[in-house]
Scaffold this motif. Structure first.
Motif, PDB file in Angstrom:
ATOM      1  N   PRO A 113       0.836  -1.212   0.000  1.00 21.76           N
ATOM      2  CA  PRO A 113       0.000   0.000   0.000  1.00 21.76           C
ATOM      3  C   PRO A 113       0.861   1.249   0.000  1.00 21.76           C
ATOM      4  O   PRO A 113       1.949   1.280   0.592  1.00 21.76           O
ATOM      5  CB  PRO A 113      -0.811  -0.136   1.304  1.00 21.76           C
ATOM      6  CG  PRO A 113      -0.010  -1.059   2.166  1.00 21.76           C
ATOM      7  CD  PRO A 113       0.692  -2.003   1.241  1.00 21.76           C
ATOM      8  N   LEU A 114       0.369   2.259  -0.665  1.00 25.18           N
ATOM      9  CA  LEU A 114       1.135   3.498  -0.758  1.00 25.18           C
ATOM     10  C   LEU A 114       1.309   4.169   0.597  1.00 25.18           C
ATOM     11  O   LEU A 114       2.262   4.922   0.806  1.00 25.18           O
ATOM     12  CB  LEU A 114       0.430   4.466  -1.718  1.00 25.18           C
ATOM     13  CG  LEU A 114       0.404   4.035  -3.189  1.00 25.18           C
ATOM     14  CD1 LEU A 114      -0.456   5.000  -3.998  1.00 25.18           C
ATOM     15  CD2 LEU A 114       1.806   3.969  -3.763  1.00 25.18           C
ATOM     16  N   THR A 115       0.393   3.891   1.517  1.00 23.73           N
ATOM     17  CA  THR A 115       0.498   4.512   2.831  1.00 23.73           C
ATOM     18  C   THR A 115       1.687   3.983   3.635  1.00 23.73           C
ATOM     19  O   THR A 115       1.996   4.518   4.694  1.00 23.73           O
ATOM     20  CB  THR A 115      -0.794   4.286   3.635  1.00 23.73           C
ATOM     21  OG1 THR A 115      -1.134   2.897   3.619  1.00 23.73           O
ATOM     22  CG2 THR A 115      -1.938   5.092   3.028  1.00 23.73           C
ATOM     23  N   VAL A 117       5.352  13.767  -6.796  1.00 26.00           N
ATOM     24  CA  VAL A 117       4.624  12.498  -6.678  1.00 26.00           C
ATOM     25  C   VAL A 117       5.397  11.339  -7.318  1.00 26.00           C
ATOM     26  O   VAL A 117       5.586  10.298  -6.680  1.00 26.00           O
ATOM     27  CB  VAL A 117       3.206  12.633  -7.280  1.00 26.00           C
ATOM     28  CG1 VAL A 117       2.532  11.268  -7.365  1.00 26.00           C
ATOM     29  CG2 VAL A 117       2.362  13.562  -6.416  1.00 26.00           C
ATOM     30  N   PRO A 118       5.862  11.447  -8.590  1.00 28.20           N
ATOM     31  CA  PRO A 118       6.664  10.341  -9.132  1.00 28.20           C
ATOM     32  C   PRO A 118       7.937  10.098  -8.332  1.00 28.20           C
ATOM     33  O   PRO A 118       8.395   8.962  -8.212  1.00 28.20           O
ATOM     34  CB  PRO A 118       7.001  10.823 -10.559  1.00 28.20           C
ATOM     35  CG  PRO A 118       5.954  11.823 -10.889  1.00 28.20           C
ATOM     36  CD  PRO A 118       5.634  12.501  -9.590  1.00 28.20           C
ATOM     37  N   GLU A 119       8.516  11.146  -7.762  1.00 30.24           N
ATOM     38  CA  GLU A 119       9.729  11.010  -6.976  1.00 30.24           C
ATOM     39  C   GLU A 119       9.465  10.216  -5.702  1.00 30.24           C
ATOM     40  O   GLU A 119      10.291   9.402  -5.269  1.00 30.24           O
ATOM     41  CB  GLU A 119      10.266  12.404  -6.639  1.00 30.24           C
ATOM     42  CG  GLU A 119      11.586  12.412  -5.895  1.00 30.24           C
ATOM     43  CD  GLU A 119      12.027  13.832  -5.581  1.00 30.24           C
ATOM     44  OE1 GLU A 119      12.866  13.976  -4.685  1.00 30.24           O
ATOM     45  OE2 GLU A 119      11.515  14.776  -6.221  1.00 30.24           O
ATOM     46  N   VAL A 120       8.306  10.424  -5.105  1.00 30.71           N
ATOM     47  CA  VAL A 120       7.996   9.760  -3.837  1.00 30.71           C
ATOM     48  C   VAL A 120       7.555   8.312  -4.042  1.00 30.71           C
ATOM     49  O   VAL A 120       7.987   7.413  -3.317  1.00 30.71           O
ATOM     50  CB  VAL A 120       6.899  10.556  -3.087  1.00 30.71           C
ATOM     51  CG1 VAL A 120       6.399   9.775  -1.873  1.00 30.71           C
ATOM     52  CG2 VAL A 120       7.434  11.904  -2.646  1.00 30.71           C
ATOM     53  N   VAL A 121       6.692   8.059  -5.029  1.00 35.53           N
ATOM     54  CA  VAL A 121       6.093   6.727  -5.163  1.00 35.53           C
ATOM     55  C   VAL A 121       6.651   5.922  -6.327  1.00 35.53           C
ATOM     56  O   VAL A 121       6.394   4.719  -6.418  1.00 35.53           O
ATOM     57  CB  VAL A 121       4.558   6.843  -5.324  1.00 35.53           C
ATOM     58  CG1 VAL A 121       3.958   7.584  -4.150  1.00 35.53           C
ATOM     59  CG2 VAL A 121       4.170   7.497  -6.637  1.00 35.53           C
ATOM     60  N   GLY A 122       7.388   6.533  -7.254  1.00 38.95           N
ATOM     61  CA  GLY A 122       7.851   5.817  -8.443  1.00 38.95           C
ATOM     62  C   GLY A 122       6.823   5.885  -9.558  1.00 38.95           C
ATOM     63  O   GLY A 122       5.616   5.958  -9.311  1.00 38.95           O
ATOM     64  N   LYS A 123       7.307   5.866 -10.812  1.00 37.99           N
ATOM     65  CA  LYS A 123       6.392   6.013 -11.948  1.00 37.99           C
ATOM     66  C   LYS A 123       5.377   4.883 -12.030  1.00 37.99           C
ATOM     67  O   LYS A 123       4.263   5.069 -12.504  1.00 37.99           O
ATOM     68  CB  LYS A 123       7.199   6.079 -13.258  1.00 37.99           C
ATOM     69  CG  LYS A 123       7.689   7.471 -13.597  1.00 37.99           C
ATOM     70  CD  LYS A 123       8.080   7.569 -15.060  1.00 37.99           C
ATOM     71  CE  LYS A 123       8.347   9.027 -15.422  1.00 37.99           C
ATOM     72  NZ  LYS A 123       8.635   9.203 -16.859  1.00 37.99           N
ATOM     73  N   GLU A 124       5.755   3.689 -11.587  1.00 43.63           N
ATOM     74  CA  GLU A 124       4.833   2.559 -11.695  1.00 43.63           C
ATOM     75  C   GLU A 124       3.627   2.709 -10.776  1.00 43.63           C
ATOM     76  O   GLU A 124       2.624   2.009 -10.932  1.00 43.63           O
ATOM     77  CB  GLU A 124       5.563   1.251 -11.378  1.00 43.63           C
ATOM     78  CG  GLU A 124       5.996   1.080  -9.923  1.00 43.63           C
ATOM     79  CD  GLU A 124       7.275   1.822  -9.559  1.00 43.63           C
ATOM     80  OE1 GLU A 124       7.726   1.723  -8.403  1.00 43.63           O
ATOM     81  OE2 GLU A 124       7.815   2.512 -10.458  1.00 43.63           O
TER      82      GLU A 124
END
Length: 450
Positions: free
Chosen positions: A37-39, A160-167
């Motif tokens: 989970p992203l959280t 956002v892409p930096e924190v979670v990754g493009k996928e």
């Protein structure tokens, strides 16, 4: 199919090769890796809390400012001007904000924007207490506040892409917009209650506090946001690190983002469609107070005005839940061919229904279709844009959609309402969404023929 191992023959010491007519069964597929989970990502948790907190205050402001101006002037055109002032900075400063966000520390930029926004909005209740508040100040505050939000958003596209990754961008955007839409329901409902208890200017204190809290939460993300379970470097391995000495000049930097956006055929079409839809959104939101007063019989500080804004926000929850399902089955253009015709049909119901309950239902469903188009376009843009161009490409896209579409829609609808009546003004939204659907259909037909 060749699997990388040398085929065994009859001379192999351990076994004989099977006859050609009896191939070996395929090995069982390994279980799909579980998606965390992203959280679980610390930086994303802080960012999610920041956006939810800010969304609560912004929802209150989105109701309070039009009501404040309409109470003072009774002018549909000035109400539309407030809506236009909220998005006009995207047209004026979109290119600049994107280039700045790609050249400075994004986190620091976002924290600064939130802090200045809190100070900006605080001037309205202060001026009201002193008895010097004017409509001109309200419009100026809306313009400045939106300008600061623009610089904040320019940092978001790359953060956002930096924190979670493009996928994980699609999942992150869906969660962010779903959470914000949920909170906006509470915010618009809270605005309706506050308008009964307080003066509209005093209700803006909620947004002042929310901006201050949002800045503190963004500051807590840290300079290099990274999930504890994600040891990957901040820059993806396939993208070489940027060398500061090779950074192009400011003008060339802006032009680089423009060339990428124009040269990408799908992204170019999605941007044009987004501009037409944003025109519709500006027309609806800009005239919603007037429509409620003249068509639905909701006057003054009637708390039902909050229900109408709540319905539009509530639709965002359905859109956030629906988009991931659509993206598994349809490409970005085909998603538009589902959402845009639905939005046009629901817009007709909103414009011509005199029953406020039916209007609430239609606005909710239209809000779902609206958010599907919005997040679908933003997610696709973040997925196909190189990391170093995220701010420039996405703020340019927003400049054309929100910066041009929303204020133009608000002003055109306001002028049409003043000249021909509220039904004509609101109908401008339906016409614009229909044009967007036709553009998407034409683009999809060209792709099929190609």
């Amino acid at each position: 199919m060749y699997d990388g191992d040398a085929p065994k023959t009859a001379d192999s010491p351990d076994t004989l090769a099977p006859p050609p007519s009896f191939p070996l069964p395929a090995p069982p597929s390994p279980p799909a890796p579980s998606v965390p989970p992203l959280t679980k990502i610390r930086g994303f948790r802080f960012f999610l809390l920041s956006r939810v907190t800010s969304a609560l205050g912004s929802a209150v402001t989105s109701v309070v400012l039009p009501v404040l101006v309409y109470q003072q002037t009774r002018s549909p055109l000035l109400v539309s001007l407030v809506a236009a002032a909220g998005t006009l900075p995207y047209l004026l400063f979109g290119l600049v904000a994107g280039a700045v966000a790609d050249r400075v520390d994004r986190r620091r930029l976002m924290v600064t924007a939130d802090g200045l926004n809190a100070l900006c909005l605080a001037t309205v209740p202060l001026a009201a207490v002193l008895g010097v508040l004017t409509v001109g100040q309200v419009i100026a505050v809306a313009l400045l506040s939106s300008s600061l939000c623009l610089f904040f958003d320019a940092g978001v596209y790359g953060l956002v892409p930096e924190v979670v990754g493009k996928e994980n961008i699609a999942r992150a955007n869906g969660l962010l917009y779903g959470a914000e839409s949920t909170v906006r329901i509470a915010g618009t409902s809270l605005a309706g209650a506050l308008l009964v208890l307080l003066r509209p200017s005093d209700a803006l204190v909620v947004d002042v506090v929310s901006f201050a809290a949002s800045g503190l939460l963004v500051r807590a993300i840290g300079r290099r946001p990274r999930g504890a379970a994600d040891p990957a470097p901040e820059v993806p391995p396939e993208v070489p690190p940027e060398v500061p000495s090779q950074e192009p000049g400011f003008v060339k930097s802006v032009g680089e983002g423009l060339r990428f956006l124009w040269g990408h055929p799908v992204l170019r079409v999605l941007t044009a469609v987004g501009t037409l839809q944003s025109f519709a959104g500006g027309a609806v939101v800009g005239q919603l107070v007037v429509h409620a007063d003249r068509v639905l019989g909701i006057h003054g500080t009637d708390p039902r005005i909050g229900f109408l804004y709540t319905a539009w926000s509530a639709g965002g929850i359905g859109g956030a839940l629906l988009l991931p399902l659509l993206r598994r089955r349809l490409d970005p253009l085909r998603i538009l061919l589902v959402a845009l015709p639905a939005g046009a049909a629901l817009g007709v119901v909103v414009v011509f229904s005199a029953d406020w309950r039916l209007s609430v239902v239609a606005l909710t469903l239209w809000g779902s279709a609206y958010l599907v188009v919005l997040v679908n376009t933003m997610t696709y843009a973040q997925e196909v844009t190189p990391p170093r161009l995220q701010g420039r490409v996405n703020t340019t896209r927003r400049m054309l959609s929100s910066g041009l579409g929303v204020p133009l829609g608000a002003l055109v609808a306001g002028a049409l309402t003043a000249r021909f009546g509220i039904h004509t003004g609101m109908s401008a939204a339906v016409v614009s969404v229909t044009a967007a659907a036709l553009l998407a259909l034409r683009s999809q037909g060209e792709r099929v023929r190609a």
